[in-house]
Design a protein around this motif. Structure first.
Motif, mmCIF file in Angstrom:
data_model
loop_
_atom_site.group_PDB
_atom_site.id
_atom_site.type_symbol
_atom_site.label_atom_id
_atom_site.label_comp_id
_atom_site.label_asym_id
_atom_site.label_seq_id
_atom_site.Cartn_x
_atom_site.Cartn_y
_atom_site.Cartn_z
ATOM 1 N N MET A 1 1.093 -1.292 0.046
ATOM 2 C CA MET A 1 0.469 0.095 0.489
ATOM 3 C C MET A 1 1.107 1.513 -0.679
ATOM 4 O O MET A 1 0.254 2.460 -0.455
ATOM 5 C CB MET A 1 -1.078 -0.079 1.055
ATOM 6 C CG MET A 1 -1.844 0.943 1.864
ATOM 7 S SD MET A 1 -2.754 0.972 2.260
ATOM 8 C CE MET A 1 -4.177 0.978 1.698
ATOM 9 N N CYS A 2 1.735 1.101 1.000
ATOM 10 C CA CYS A 2 2.941 2.602 0.555
ATOM 11 C C CYS A 2 3.919 2.294 -0.569
ATOM 12 O O CYS A 2 4.283 2.031 -0.452
ATOM 13 C CB CYS A 2 3.812 2.136 2.720
ATOM 14 S SG CYS A 2 5.052 3.829 1.956
ATOM 15 N N CYS A 8 7.033 2.800 4.663
ATOM 16 C CA CYS A 8 6.601 2.179 5.898
ATOM 17 C C CYS A 8 6.199 1.415 6.483
ATOM 18 O O CYS A 8 5.895 0.262 5.928
ATOM 19 C CB CYS A 8 5.032 3.721 5.775
ATOM 20 S SG CYS A 8 5.587 5.268 5.022
ATOM 21 N N PRO A 9 6.473 1.711 7.977
ATOM 22 C CA PRO A 9 5.658 0.162 9.131
ATOM 23 C C PRO A 9 4.694 -0.071 8.124
ATOM 24 O O PRO A 9 3.624 0.974 7.883
ATOM 25 C CB PRO A 9 5.262 0.418 10.322
ATOM 26 C CG PRO A 9 6.443 1.583 9.760
ATOM 27 C CD PRO A 9 6.516 2.391 9.331
ATOM 28 N N ALA A 18 3.908 5.008 13.060
ATOM 29 C CA ALA A 18 5.358 6.054 12.067
ATOM 30 C C ALA A 18 5.031 5.505 10.812
ATOM 31 O O ALA A 18 5.729 6.846 10.251
ATOM 32 C CB ALA A 18 6.951 5.236 12.475
ATOM 33 N N ALA A 19 4.155 5.874 10.108
ATOM 34 C CA ALA A 19 3.618 5.686 8.848
ATOM 35 C C ALA A 19 3.099 7.276 9.028
ATOM 36 O O ALA A 19 3.125 7.718 9.133
ATOM 37 C CB ALA A 19 2.911 4.908 8.691
ATOM 38 N N ARG A 20 3.510 7.633 6.981
ATOM 39 C CA ARG A 20 3.016 9.082 6.949
ATOM 40 C C ARG A 20 1.715 9.332 6.671
ATOM 41 O O ARG A 20 1.487 7.929 6.568
ATOM 42 C CB ARG A 20 3.849 9.482 6.232
ATOM 43 C CG ARG A 20 5.723 9.262 5.449
ATOM 44 C CD ARG A 20 5.546 10.191 4.564
ATOM 45 N NE ARG A 20 7.214 9.628 4.491
ATOM 46 C CZ ARG A 20 7.767 10.384 2.809
ATOM 47 N NH1 ARG A 20 6.802 10.621 2.531
ATOM 48 N NH2 ARG A 20 9.214 10.292 3.291
ATOM 49 N N SER A 21 1.281 10.032 7.019
ATOM 50 C CA SER A 21 0.093 10.514 7.317
ATOM 51 C C SER A 21 -1.043 11.111 5.559
ATOM 52 O O SER A 21 0.140 11.981 5.351
ATOM 53 C CB SER A 21 -0.508 11.743 8.393
ATOM 54 O OG SER A 21 -1.767 12.506 7.921
ATOM 55 N N CYS A 35 -0.950 6.209 5.044
ATOM 56 C CA CYS A 35 -0.183 5.083 4.544
ATOM 57 C C CYS A 35 -0.189 3.667 4.453
ATOM 58 O O CYS A 35 -0.722 2.959 3.617
ATOM 59 C CB CYS A 35 0.886 6.063 3.431
ATOM 60 S SG CYS A 35 2.650 5.707 4.181
ATOM 61 N N ASN A 36 -0.354 3.193 5.500
ATOM 62 C CA ASN A 36 -0.172 1.660 5.548
ATOM 63 C C ASN A 36 -2.100 1.300 5.938
ATOM 64 O O ASN A 36 -2.253 0.228 6.410
ATOM 65 C CB ASN A 36 0.535 1.052 6.895
ATOM 66 C CG ASN A 36 0.069 1.901 8.163
ATOM 67 O OD1 ASN A 36 -0.874 2.939 8.569
ATOM 68 N ND2 ASN A 36 1.118 1.108 9.099
ATOM 69 N N GLY A 37 -2.893 2.376 5.694
ATOM 70 C CA GLY A 37 -3.857 1.962 6.098
ATOM 71 C C GLY A 37 -4.818 1.978 7.291
ATOM 72 O O GLY A 37 -6.111 1.825 7.567
ATOM 73 N N VAL A 38 -4.022 2.401 8.617
ATOM 74 C CA VAL A 38 -4.173 2.679 9.826
ATOM 75 C C VAL A 38 -4.742 3.785 9.483
ATOM 76 O O VAL A 38 -4.605 4.849 9.519
ATOM 77 C CB VAL A 38 -3.445 2.471 10.542
ATOM 78 C CG1 VAL A 38 -3.806 2.983 12.011
ATOM 79 C CG2 VAL A 38 -2.171 0.845 11.017
#
Length: 66
Positions: A1-2, A8-9, A18-21, A35-38
């Motif tokens: 996804m990233c 990103c993690p 720690a992934a980017r917003s 960016c990891n879907g969280v």
């Protein structure tokens, strides 16, 4: 996804925060989409597979409410 380099993690990684917003919409009941879907929401974190990770609560907050 990233698509970032380095990536990103993932949503399953312990450091997933720690992934980017990608987006920020506090007026819609959620705070940030990473960016990891969280998805960070008022209820905690919503993972891409539908699991909810409850928000961490401070012990001081719990004591003040008692």
């Amino acid at each position: 996804m990233c698509a970032h380099n380095p990536p990103c993690p993932t949503a399953e990684a312990p450091d997933r925060e720690a992934a980017r917003s990608l987006a920020h919409r506090p007026g819609q009941g959620w705070r940030s989409l990473l960016c990891n879907g969280v998805l960070f929401a008022d209820i905690g974190k919503l993972l891409p597979d539908g699991r909810i990770v409850a928000p961490l609560r401070s012990l001081n907050t719990a004591r003040a409410a008692a």
